[in-house]
Scaffold this motif. Structure first.
Motif, PDB file in Angstrom:
ATOM      1  N   ALA A  81       0.816  -1.221   0.000  1.00  0.00           N
ATOM      2  CA  ALA A  81       0.000   0.000   0.000  1.00  0.00           C
ATOM      3  C   ALA A  81       0.843   1.261   0.000  1.00  0.00           C
ATOM      4  O   ALA A  81       0.408   2.300  -0.506  1.00  0.00           O
ATOM      5  CB  ALA A  81      -0.946  -0.003   1.191  1.00  0.00           C
ATOM      6  N   ASP A  82       2.061   1.205   0.554  1.00  0.00           N
ATOM      7  CA  ASP A  82       2.887   2.413   0.571  1.00  0.00           C
ATOM      8  C   ASP A  82       3.464   2.742  -0.798  1.00  0.00           C
ATOM      9  O   ASP A  82       3.955   3.841  -1.020  1.00  0.00           O
ATOM     10  CB  ASP A  82       4.004   2.292   1.611  1.00  0.00           C
ATOM     11  N   LYS A  83       3.385   1.823  -1.739  1.00  0.00           N
ATOM     12  CA  LYS A  83       3.874   2.067  -3.099  1.00  0.00           C
ATOM     13  C   LYS A  83       2.774   2.588  -4.025  1.00  0.00           C
ATOM     14  O   LYS A  83       3.029   2.907  -5.179  1.00  0.00           O
ATOM     15  CB  LYS A  83       4.443   0.778  -3.705  1.00  0.00           C
ATOM     16  N   VAL A 122       0.460   3.197  10.080  1.00  0.00           N
ATOM     17  CA  VAL A 122       1.829   3.703  10.219  1.00  0.00           C
ATOM     18  C   VAL A 122       1.858   4.981  11.050  1.00  0.00           C
ATOM     19  O   VAL A 122       2.646   5.112  11.986  1.00  0.00           O
ATOM     20  CB  VAL A 122       2.458   3.946   8.826  1.00  0.00           C
ATOM     21  N   ASP A 123       1.019   5.947  10.709  1.00  0.00           N
ATOM     22  CA  ASP A 123       1.056   7.260  11.348  1.00  0.00           C
ATOM     23  C   ASP A 123       0.127   7.370  12.546  1.00  0.00           C
ATOM     24  O   ASP A 123       0.262   8.287  13.342  1.00  0.00           O
ATOM     25  CB  ASP A 123       0.684   8.358  10.346  1.00  0.00           C
ATOM     26  N   GLY A 124      -0.841   6.514  12.635  1.00  0.00           N
ATOM     27  CA  GLY A 124      -1.765   6.574  13.762  1.00  0.00           C
ATOM     28  C   GLY A 124      -3.022   7.378  13.483  1.00  0.00           C
ATOM     29  O   GLY A 124      -3.917   7.402  14.292  1.00  0.00           O
ATOM     30  N   GLU A 151      -3.191  12.501   8.681  1.00  0.00           N
ATOM     31  CA  GLU A 151      -1.885  12.597   8.028  1.00  0.00           C
ATOM     32  C   GLU A 151      -1.988  12.196   6.560  1.00  0.00           C
ATOM     33  O   GLU A 151      -1.338  12.776   5.702  1.00  0.00           O
ATOM     34  CB  GLU A 151      -0.869  11.718   8.756  1.00  0.00           C
ATOM     35  N   ALA A 152      -2.806  11.187   6.280  1.00  0.00           N
ATOM     36  CA  ALA A 152      -2.992  10.759   4.891  1.00  0.00           C
ATOM     37  C   ALA A 152      -3.643  11.855   4.073  1.00  0.00           C
ATOM     38  O   ALA A 152      -3.260  12.105   2.927  1.00  0.00           O
ATOM     39  CB  ALA A 152      -3.825   9.481   4.831  1.00  0.00           C
ATOM     40  N   LEU A 153      -4.639  12.526   4.643  1.00  0.00           N
ATOM     41  CA  LEU A 153      -5.281  13.630   3.927  1.00  0.00           C
ATOM     42  C   LEU A 153      -4.315  14.790   3.730  1.00  0.00           C
ATOM     43  O   LEU A 153      -4.305  15.429   2.678  1.00  0.00           O
ATOM     44  CB  LEU A 153      -6.527  14.101   4.684  1.00  0.00           C
ATOM     45  N   LYS A 154      -3.489  15.069   4.741  1.00  0.00           N
ATOM     46  CA  LYS A 154      -2.507  16.137   4.616  1.00  0.00           C
ATOM     47  C   LYS A 154      -1.504  15.803   3.520  1.00  0.00           C
ATOM     48  O   LYS A 154      -1.141  16.651   2.711  1.00  0.00           O
ATOM     49  CB  LYS A 154      -1.779  16.343   5.946  1.00  0.00           C
ATOM     50  N   GLU A 155      -1.082  14.521   3.481  1.00  0.00           N
ATOM     51  CA  GLU A 155      -0.145  14.103   2.441  1.00  0.00           C
ATOM     52  C   GLU A 155      -0.779  14.202   1.060  1.00  0.00           C
ATOM     53  O   GLU A 155      -0.134  14.585   0.091  1.00  0.00           O
ATOM     54  CB  GLU A 155       0.320  12.671   2.694  1.00  0.00           C
TER      55      GLU A 155
END
Length: 181
Positions: A87-89, A144-146, A150-154
């Motif tokens: 998923a990180d790729k 990973v981030d909790g 963070e995913a939306l920010k990324e």
């Protein structure tokens, strides 16, 4: 038959003489077939095989309405093969775009004339694959981030950083040109 229906037919047929004078490029006999029932036409027409019907259909084998969805199944297969990737790729913006276009075009394919159910089906599955991948990405980011924030920010940085970089390069080149002259 109701009297209003008869009156409507009389009105439409009375306009035929004027319309034929006004537009000489219409095919002759077009108005004569206007009020034939579908049962009368179906009983006199020869029965067609499945291949003949699909060949002569407005979304049949000899049209782009058939071949475009067939080729678009490659996107579904590519998305399914991405299920084996970590998923990180995966790209959140790319899979978000697949999800959105799948949803939008599924609806559009059911509105247009002729309805293209084959294209609606492939777009539905493109949207499903995109939604599955976006879900995988968000679950991975949360693990990973909790948090999914963070995913939306990324995602917002992933979408805006290339644009900001392009603007910065353009400003830098403009400054260089001003310094030269």
């Amino acid at each position: 038959m109701s009297s209003s229906r008869v009156g409507l037919r009389f009105f439409q047929n009375s306009r035929t003489a004027f319309q034929n004078l006004a537009s000489p490029f219409r095919r002759p006999g077009l108005k004569a077939r206007r009020f034939q029932s579908t049962e009368a036409g179906a009983s006199t027409a020869p029965a067609q095989s499945f291949l003949q019907r699909s060949w002569n259909s407005p979304v049949g084998v000899k049209t782009v309405h058939f071949w475009a969805p067939v080729m678009k199944w490659v996107l579904v297969l590519a998305g399914l093969s991405d299920l084996t990737r970590p998923a990180d790729k995966l790209s959140l913006t790319q899979n978000g775009a697949l999800m959105a276009t799948g949803a939008i075009w599924t609806r559009w394919c059911l509105i247009i004339k002729p309805k293209n159910v084959l294209l609606a089906a492939v777009n539905f599955f493109v949207g499903c694959v995109g939604a599955t991948q976006v879900t995988r990405i968000f679950l991975h980011k949360r693990a990973v981030d909790g948090s999914s924030k963070e995913a939306l920010k990324e995602l917002s940085h992933e979408a805006t950083d290339p644009a900001k970089a392009a603007v910065h390069r353009a400003e830098h080149k403009a400054e260089e040109l001003v310094k030269r002259h």
